[in-house]
Design a protein around this motif. Structure first.
Motif, PDB file in Angstrom:
ATOM      1  N   GLY A   1     113.000 -66.610  -9.867  1.00  0.00           N
ATOM      2  CA  GLY A   1     114.010 -66.426  -8.833  1.00  0.00           C
ATOM      3  C   GLY A   1     113.994 -65.003  -8.319  1.00  0.00           C
ATOM      4  N   ASN A   2     115.123 -64.542  -7.832  1.00  0.00           N
ATOM      5  CA  ASN A   2     115.221 -63.213  -7.228  1.00  0.00           C
ATOM      6  C   ASN A   2     115.356 -62.117  -8.269  1.00  0.00           C
ATOM      7  N   GLY A   3     114.909 -60.924  -7.892  1.00  0.00           N
ATOM      8  CA  GLY A   3     115.112 -59.753  -8.738  1.00  0.00           C
ATOM      9  C   GLY A   3     113.830 -59.139  -9.257  1.00  0.00           C
ATOM     10  N   LEU A   4     113.970 -57.980  -9.881  1.00  0.00           N
ATOM     11  CA  LEU A   4     112.843 -57.258 -10.459  1.00  0.00           C
ATOM     12  C   LEU A   4     113.287 -56.656 -11.793  1.00  0.00           C
ATOM     13  N   LEU A   5     112.308 -56.322 -12.626  1.00  0.00           N
ATOM     14  CA  LEU A   5     112.597 -55.700 -13.913  1.00  0.00           C
ATOM     15  C   LEU A   5     112.727 -54.186 -13.730  1.00  0.00           C
ATOM     16  N   PRO A   6     113.835 -53.585 -14.167  1.00  0.00           N
ATOM     17  CA  PRO A   6     113.955 -52.124 -14.084  1.00  0.00           C
ATOM     18  C   PRO A   6     113.189 -51.455 -15.224  1.00  0.00           C
ATOM     19  N   VAL A   7     112.418 -50.430 -14.895  1.00  0.00           N
ATOM     20  CA  VAL A   7     111.672 -49.661 -15.892  1.00  0.00           C
ATOM     21  C   VAL A   7     111.899 -48.173 -15.643  1.00  0.00           C
ATOM     22  N   GLU A   8     111.682 -47.383 -16.676  1.00  0.00           N
ATOM     23  CA  GLU A   8     111.851 -45.931 -16.576  1.00  0.00           C
ATOM     24  C   GLU A   8     110.487 -45.265 -16.476  1.00  0.00           C
ATOM     25  N   THR A   9     110.289 -44.476 -15.439  1.00  0.00           N
ATOM     26  CA  THR A   9     109.034 -43.745 -15.260  1.00  0.00           C
ATOM     27  C   THR A   9     109.303 -42.250 -15.324  1.00  0.00           C
ATOM     28  N   GLY A  10     108.240 -41.466 -15.299  1.00  0.00           N
ATOM     29  CA  GLY A  10     108.407 -40.016 -15.300  1.00  0.00           C
ATOM     30  C   GLY A  10     109.088 -39.506 -14.046  1.00  0.00           C
ATOM     31  N   ASP A  11     109.090 -40.322 -12.977  1.00  0.00           N
ATOM     32  CA  ASP A  11     109.719 -39.939 -11.707  1.00  0.00           C
ATOM     33  C   ASP A  11     111.059 -40.636 -11.496  1.00  0.00           C
ATOM     34  N   GLY A  12     111.611 -41.212 -12.559  1.00  0.00           N
ATOM     35  CA  GLY A  12     112.889 -41.896 -12.443  1.00  0.00           C
ATOM     36  C   GLY A  12     112.728 -43.403 -12.558  1.00  0.00           C
ATOM     37  N   GLN A  13     113.770 -44.114 -12.204  1.00  0.00           N
ATOM     38  CA  GLN A  13     113.773 -45.566 -12.347  1.00  0.00           C
ATOM     39  C   GLN A  13     112.939 -46.237 -11.259  1.00  0.00           C
ATOM     40  N   ALA A  14     112.217 -47.267 -11.659  1.00  0.00           N
ATOM     41  CA  ALA A  14     111.423 -48.069 -10.732  1.00  0.00           C
ATOM     42  C   ALA A  14     111.635 -49.530 -11.098  1.00  0.00           C
ATOM     43  N   PHE A  15     111.033 -50.417 -10.298  1.00  0.00           N
ATOM     44  CA  PHE A  15     111.262 -51.847 -10.482  1.00  0.00           C
ATOM     45  C   PHE A  15     109.948 -52.590 -10.294  1.00  0.00           C
ATOM     46  N   THR A  16     109.781 -53.681 -11.048  1.00  0.00           N
ATOM     47  CA  THR A  16     108.518 -54.417 -10.998  1.00  0.00           C
ATOM     48  C   THR A  16     108.753 -55.898 -11.256  1.00  0.00           C
ATOM     49  N   ARG A  17     107.840 -56.716 -10.745  1.00  0.00           N
ATOM     50  CA  ARG A  17     107.834 -58.139 -11.088  1.00  0.00           C
ATOM     51  C   ARG A  17     106.640 -58.466 -11.983  1.00  0.00           C
ATOM     52  N   ALA A  18     105.881 -57.458 -12.349  1.00  0.00           N
ATOM     53  CA  ALA A  18     104.745 -57.643 -13.260  1.00  0.00           C
ATOM     54  C   ALA A  18     105.278 -57.641 -14.689  1.00  0.00           C
ATOM     55  N   GLY A  19     105.396 -58.820 -15.284  1.00  0.00           N
ATOM     56  CA  GLY A  19     106.078 -58.949 -16.565  1.00  0.00           C
ATOM     57  C   GLY A  19     105.188 -59.031 -17.786  1.00  0.00           C
TER      58      GLY A  19
ATOM     59  N   ASP B   1     105.965 -46.543 -30.814  1.00  0.00           N
ATOM     60  CA  ASP B   1     107.307 -46.458 -31.386  1.00  0.00           C
ATOM     61  C   ASP B   1     108.012 -47.801 -31.408  1.00  0.00           C
ATOM     62  N   GLY B   2     107.305 -48.868 -31.002  1.00  0.00           N
ATOM     63  CA  GLY B   2     107.917 -50.181 -30.978  1.00  0.00           C
ATOM     64  C   GLY B   2     108.740 -50.443 -29.733  1.00  0.00           C
ATOM     65  N   GLN B   3     108.720 -49.505 -28.786  1.00  0.00           N
ATOM     66  CA  GLN B   3     109.510 -49.654 -27.565  1.00  0.00           C
ATOM     67  C   GLN B   3     108.832 -50.629 -26.605  1.00  0.00           C
ATOM     68  N   VAL B   4     109.612 -51.534 -26.026  1.00  0.00           N
ATOM     69  CA  VAL B   4     109.068 -52.510 -25.090  1.00  0.00           C
ATOM     70  C   VAL B   4     108.813 -51.824 -23.746  1.00  0.00           C
ATOM     71  N   THR B   5     107.588 -51.953 -23.239  1.00  0.00           N
ATOM     72  CA  THR B   5     107.180 -51.294 -21.996  1.00  0.00           C
ATOM     73  C   THR B   5     106.480 -52.296 -21.086  1.00  0.00           C
ATOM     74  N   ASP B   6     106.256 -51.859 -19.839  1.00  0.00           N
ATOM     75  CA  ASP B   6     105.415 -52.668 -18.957  1.00  0.00           C
ATOM     76  C   ASP B   6     103.951 -52.375 -19.276  1.00  0.00           C
ATOM     77  N   ALA B   7     103.042 -52.981 -18.521  1.00  0.00           N
ATOM     78  CA  ALA B   7     101.610 -52.827 -18.809  1.00  0.00           C
ATOM     79  C   ALA B   7     101.130 -51.401 -18.614  1.00  0.00           C
ATOM     80  N   ASN B   8     101.883 -50.588 -17.845  1.00  0.00           N
ATOM     81  CA  ASN B   8     101.506 -49.200 -17.604  1.00  0.00           C
ATOM     82  C   ASN B   8     102.147 -48.233 -18.584  1.00  0.00           C
ATOM     83  N   GLY B   9     102.878 -48.757 -19.568  1.00  0.00           N
ATOM     84  CA  GLY B   9     103.504 -47.900 -20.570  1.00  0.00           C
ATOM     85  C   GLY B   9     104.879 -47.385 -20.197  1.00  0.00           C
ATOM     86  N   ASN B  10     105.437 -47.867 -19.089  1.00  0.00           N
ATOM     87  CA  ASN B  10     106.784 -47.448 -18.694  1.00  0.00           C
ATOM     88  C   ASN B  10     107.819 -48.256 -19.468  1.00  0.00           C
ATOM     89  N   PRO B  11     108.742 -47.602 -20.193  1.00  0.00           N
ATOM     90  CA  PRO B  11     109.737 -48.328 -20.983  1.00  0.00           C
ATOM     91  C   PRO B  11     110.629 -49.206 -20.118  1.00  0.00           C
TER      92      PRO B  11
END
Length: 253
Positions: free
Chosen positions: A92-110, A117-127
């Motif tokens: 449906g609608n929406g995107l996943l919020p992730v934290e990057t070095g330049d601030g918050q961004a959003f993606t649909r690549a899940g 450290d066990g932290q869940v990240t996207d494929a690019n390593g953004n938490p």
């Protein structure tokens, strides 16, 4: 506007349209990719002679790309089952919020994963927003439709690690692409409305699946062919206009 300039502006516009469409084709297999379309528009004369009812608008200034609109940003394009527990698609609608070095961004690549450290990240390593971590020894991680991340601890107990949120936007097409499947909120998109997946108009999460690219290869190839033919037609018109101008100069000299 003289024929040479008109043809030149059209050639430039159709060349840009080809570039936009070619980028769509290149991302036909990129998960969660939202294709774009170059919209052509006639360019009005900048100046106007006279005022009020007596105003006279001169001929147009040729054609140009009026806007490059992103199609279907924030909307599901189609799901592909992977069976991998940390792969999630927004149904449906929406995107996943992730934290990057330049601030918050959003993606649909899940295609999610965990870092050292066990932290869940996207494929690019953004938490993923929410600081979701799986402890040492965790196994059988799973993501629910409401975004709840669970895992099996060393003693066999099912535990919660946190909840993945989904961000909805008033105008997803206004999001600015940053590359690597990331988008940034803009004034045109409106502020992100983050919350539980499956509520408030946000899509629920489908675990073990990824979103396909939104590119239609058939439509993209048709667009490429049309743009190429239009470019070639204006190339011929440009050459003809140039020859006519040269002939006129030869007559007057």
């Amino acid at each position: 506007m003289d024929p040479l300039s008109a043809s030149a502006s059209a050639m430039q516009a159709f060349q840009q349209k080809q570039a936009v469409t070619a980028n769509n084709v290149a991302n036909a297999n990129t998960q969660g990719f939202s294709p774009s379309r170059a919209e052509l528009a006639a360019q009005p004369q900048a100046a106007q002679q006279g005022t009020g009812a007596s105003a006279v608008t001169a001929a147009g200034n040729g054609v140009a790309v009026g806007a490059v609109n992103r199609l279907g940003a924030g909307e599901v394009a189609g799901l592909q089952t992977t069976g991998r527990s940390l792969d999630v698609a927004i149904n449906g609608n929406g995107l996943l919020p992730v934290e990057t070095g330049d601030g918050q961004a959003f993606t649909r690549a899940g295609s999610l994963q965990t870092n050292g450290d066990g932290q869940v990240t996207d494929a690019n390593g953004n938490p993923v927003a929410g600081d979701i971590k799986l402890p040492v020894g965790a196994s059988n991680a799973a993501v629910g439709r409401d975004g709840t991340v669970t895992y099996e601890s060393a003693n066999g107990q099912r535990q919660e690690a946190g909840q993945i949120e989904v961000a909805a936007f008033a105008n997803p097409a206004g999001l600015e692409a940053r590359g690597d499947g990331l988008f940034q909120a803009t004034q045109a998109s409106g502020a992100p409305n983050r919350g539980e997946p499956g509520t408030g108009g946000r899509g629920a999460l489908e675990s073990g699946a990824l979103e396909a690219s939104g590119t239609s290869l058939v439509n993209s190839m048709v667009d490429l062919i049309q743009a190429q033919r239009a470019f070639e037609a204006n190339t011929g018109a440009f050459q003809t206009a140039d020859q006519m101008r040269q002939s006129a100069l030869d007559i007057t000299t």
